[in-house]
Write a protein that holds these residues in place. Structure first.
Motif, mmCIF file in Angstrom:
data_model
loop_
_atom_site.group_PDB
_atom_site.id
_atom_site.type_symbol
_atom_site.label_atom_id
_atom_site.label_comp_id
_atom_site.label_asym_id
_atom_site.label_seq_id
_atom_site.Cartn_x
_atom_site.Cartn_y
_atom_site.Cartn_z
ATOM 1 N N LEU A 221 -58.805 74.461 -127.523
ATOM 2 C CA LEU A 221 -59.875 73.485 -127.711
ATOM 3 C C LEU A 221 -59.304 72.075 -127.603
ATOM 4 N N GLY A 222 -60.127 71.141 -127.107
ATOM 5 C CA GLY A 222 -59.631 69.812 -126.765
ATOM 6 C C GLY A 222 -59.785 68.755 -127.831
ATOM 7 N N HIS A 223 -59.842 69.133 -129.108
ATOM 8 C CA HIS A 223 -59.986 68.124 -130.161
ATOM 9 C C HIS A 223 -58.754 67.226 -130.219
ATOM 10 N N THR A 224 -59.008 65.935 -130.411
ATOM 11 C CA THR A 224 -57.940 64.941 -130.454
ATOM 12 C C THR A 224 -57.719 64.434 -131.881
ATOM 13 N N ARG A 225 -56.753 63.545 -132.013
ATOM 14 C CA ARG A 225 -56.476 62.933 -133.316
ATOM 15 C C ARG A 225 -57.693 62.160 -133.820
ATOM 16 N N ASP A 226 -58.439 61.547 -132.898
ATOM 17 C CA ASP A 226 -59.640 60.814 -133.292
ATOM 18 C C ASP A 226 -60.704 61.760 -133.847
ATOM 19 N N ASP A 227 -60.849 62.937 -133.225
ATOM 20 C CA ASP A 227 -61.782 63.934 -133.757
ATOM 21 C C ASP A 227 -61.375 64.352 -135.164
ATOM 22 N N GLN A 228 -60.069 64.487 -135.370
ATOM 23 C CA GLN A 228 -59.579 64.862 -136.699
ATOM 24 C C GLN A 228 -59.935 63.804 -137.739
ATOM 25 N N ALA A 229 -59.743 62.541 -137.391
ATOM 26 C CA ALA A 229 -60.071 61.456 -138.320
ATOM 27 C C ALA A 229 -61.558 61.462 -138.659
ATOM 28 N N GLU A 230 -62.406 61.698 -137.650
ATOM 29 C CA GLU A 230 -63.848 61.758 -137.895
ATOM 30 C C GLU A 230 -64.199 62.899 -138.837
ATOM 31 N N THR A 231 -63.537 64.049 -138.649
ATOM 32 C CA THR A 231 -63.791 65.208 -139.503
ATOM 33 C C THR A 231 -63.428 64.909 -140.953
ATOM 34 N N VAL A 232 -62.302 64.246 -141.166
ATOM 35 C CA VAL A 232 -61.881 63.898 -142.528
ATOM 36 C C VAL A 232 -62.875 62.931 -143.164
ATOM 37 N N LEU A 233 -63.316 61.945 -142.410
ATOM 38 C CA LEU A 233 -64.252 60.961 -142.945
ATOM 39 C C LEU A 233 -65.592 61.608 -143.292
ATOM 40 N N LEU A 234 -66.053 62.534 -142.458
ATOM 41 C CA LEU A 234 -67.286 63.269 -142.765
ATOM 42 C C LEU A 234 -67.123 64.095 -144.034
ATOM 43 N N GLY A 235 -65.954 64.711 -144.200
ATOM 44 C CA GLY A 235 -65.690 65.476 -145.418
ATOM 45 C C GLY A 235 -65.680 64.598 -146.654
ATOM 46 N N LEU A 236 -65.091 63.416 -146.547
ATOM 47 C CA LEU A 236 -65.089 62.478 -147.670
ATOM 48 C C LEU A 236 -66.513 62.098 -148.060
ATOM 49 N N ALA A 237 -67.361 61.876 -147.059
ATOM 50 C CA ALA A 237 -68.740 61.487 -147.337
ATOM 51 C C ALA A 237 -69.505 62.591 -148.049
ATOM 52 N N ARG A 238 -69.132 63.839 -147.805
ATOM 53 C CA ARG A 238 -69.803 64.968 -148.462
ATOM 54 C C ARG A 238 -69.204 65.285 -149.822
ATOM 55 N N GLY A 239 -68.103 64.648 -150.174
ATOM 56 C CA GLY A 239 -67.442 64.974 -151.434
ATOM 57 C C GLY A 239 -66.756 66.320 -151.389
ATOM 58 N N SER A 240 -66.167 66.639 -150.257
ATOM 59 C CA SER A 240 -65.560 67.951 -150.066
ATOM 60 C C SER A 240 -64.193 68.046 -150.732
ATOM 61 N N PRO B 228 -77.225 58.076 -132.366
ATOM 62 C CA PRO B 228 -77.054 57.822 -133.805
ATOM 63 C C PRO B 228 -77.764 58.831 -134.691
ATOM 64 N N ALA B 229 -78.528 59.745 -134.109
ATOM 65 C CA ALA B 229 -79.151 60.796 -134.909
ATOM 66 C C ALA B 229 -78.112 61.769 -135.448
ATOM 67 N N TYR B 230 -76.925 61.774 -134.836
ATOM 68 C CA TYR B 230 -75.878 62.710 -135.244
ATOM 69 C C TYR B 230 -74.836 61.994 -136.100
ATOM 70 N N ALA B 231 -74.478 62.634 -137.207
ATOM 71 C CA ALA B 231 -73.559 62.004 -138.155
ATOM 72 C C ALA B 231 -72.210 61.686 -137.526
ATOM 73 N N ARG B 232 -71.699 62.596 -136.704
ATOM 74 C CA ARG B 232 -70.386 62.337 -136.101
ATOM 75 C C ARG B 232 -70.447 61.132 -135.167
ATOM 76 N N SER B 233 -71.553 60.980 -134.466
ATOM 77 C CA SER B 233 -71.691 59.817 -133.595
ATOM 78 C C SER B 233 -71.682 58.527 -134.408
ATOM 79 N N ARG B 234 -72.338 58.524 -135.555
ATOM 80 C CA ARG B 234 -72.359 57.322 -136.394
ATOM 81 C C ARG B 234 -70.963 57.025 -136.939
ATOM 82 N N VAL B 235 -70.227 58.064 -137.304
ATOM 83 C CA VAL B 235 -68.857 57.858 -137.775
ATOM 84 C C VAL B 235 -68.002 57.270 -136.655
#
Length: 340
Positions: A127-146, A193-200
């Motif tokens: 899969l082609g996920h990059t370091r930027d995708d990883q940062a977005e995933t962490v930030l989304l997790g922080l927003a959810r209180g994960s 902007p309807a998608y959370a990852r896009s807003r992040v």
């Protein structure tokens, strides 16, 4: 004799490192959407796998969410074949609604990738996920209180799934795609902007960079790696503890649980609930906290009701997890027996 441009060389080097444990003749499949990141991965894999004695194929998933998606999927498949990948599958899926549009699309995509890997006997899916995708995933997790496992982001090696580019920035990967002469497709959902990852991606991370200075993406990705080490260690501890805390299926020893740190104990409790039949997607931190109260704050309270029509009850030094009994005949739907 000159080598490839630095960004292309970095992409190929990451792929070679990811495939290093595979045996000659193994098949790897590249999951490719047609975007720059996954196309760069396909190009790097086509070059590298052949030189490692591996076979490389590709899979593109048509989510059917946009007009013309079938034609785009066919064009992506043609590009993959042009790179020399074989076999190449185009898989159309139906995206449900569970968990929201992004989660539903992800579930459908991974199910299709799993099915393709099983069908072809692939040793790995890239899969082609990059370091930027990883940062977005962490930030989304922080927003959810994960918790730590969610904040650990995506694993570079998660079972059959390999993510060679997690250590590379998106700009480097996209430059590699351009230098390989590949023509990527830009998914409009990535800027919606309807998608959370896009807003992040387009709002939150740039705002953090502006407020705190450069390097936020790298710092978030580095945090994910550190938390993954911690989560792996705690999970391994919990696995060992579960063997002692569960004398028989569906039962837990309170004395053993009480002696564990909370971070380990709650992992054991969550694992026991899943083993008892609770659906993973419905089991929340709140449910696990109520289970934990049966260990640490028990005053004879009634049972804890769990997803999947399961319940947990404590009697003495034992917690039992079982299916809830059916309501008495003639009782209104949803009636639960009273705890004793």
């Amino acid at each position: 004799m000159t080598g490839p441009p630095p960004d292309v060389a970095a992409a190929r080097r990451r792929v070679r490192r990811a495939l290093g444990a595979l045996a000659p003749g193994d098949l790897v499949l590249v999951g490719c959407s047609g975007g720059a990141d996954s196309l760069a991965l396909a190009g790097a894999t086509a070059f590298t796998a052949a030189r490692m004695g591996l076979r490389a194929g590709g899979v593109t998933v048509d989510h059917g969410l946009q007009e013309g998606s079938a034609e785009r999927a066919a064009a992506v498949a043609a590009t993959l074949r042009g790179l020399g990948l074989d076999p190449v599958d185009t898989v159309a899926v139906q995206v449900g609604r569970a968990g929201g549009p992004e989660a539903a699309a992800r579930s459908a995509r991974y199910a299709a990738l799993d099915a393709a890997a099983d069908r072809h006997g692939a040793a790995a899916v890239l899969l082609g996920h990059t370091r930027d995708d990883q940062a977005e995933t962490v930030l989304l997790g922080l927003a959810r209180g994960s918790g730590a496992r969610s904040l650990a982001g995506m694993a570079p090696d998660g079972g059959r799934y390999l993510r060679p580019f997690l250590g590379l920035g998106r700009a480097s990967v996209r430059e590699a795609c351009r230098l390989m002469g590949l023509d990527p497709w830009s998914d409009p959902h990535n800027t919606d902007p309807a998608y959370a990852r896009s807003r992040v991606r387009h709002d939150a991370l740039p705002a953090l960079e502006e407020a705190l200075g450069p390097g936020i993406t790298e710092a978030l990705a580095r945090t994910a790696g550190l938390l993954r080490d911690d989560a792996d260690a705690l999970d391994a501890w919990a696995e060992r503890a579960a063997a002692e805390a569960a004398p028989s299926p569906g039962e837990l020893d309170v004395d053993v649980l009480a002696g564990l740190p909370r971070a380990v104990r709650t992992r054991v409790l969550r694992g026991a609930a899943l083993a008892a039949g609770c659906p993973a997607g419905d089991l929340t931190a709140g449910h696990v906290a109520e289970l934990d109260r049966l260990v640490t704050d028990w005053h004879g309270q009634a049972e804890v009701h769990l997803p999947g029509a399961r319940r947990a009850r404590r009697a003495g030094a034992r917690i039992t997890l079982a299916q809830q009994p059916e309501p008495p005949h003639g009782a209104p739907p949803g009636t639960r027996p009273k705890g004793r």
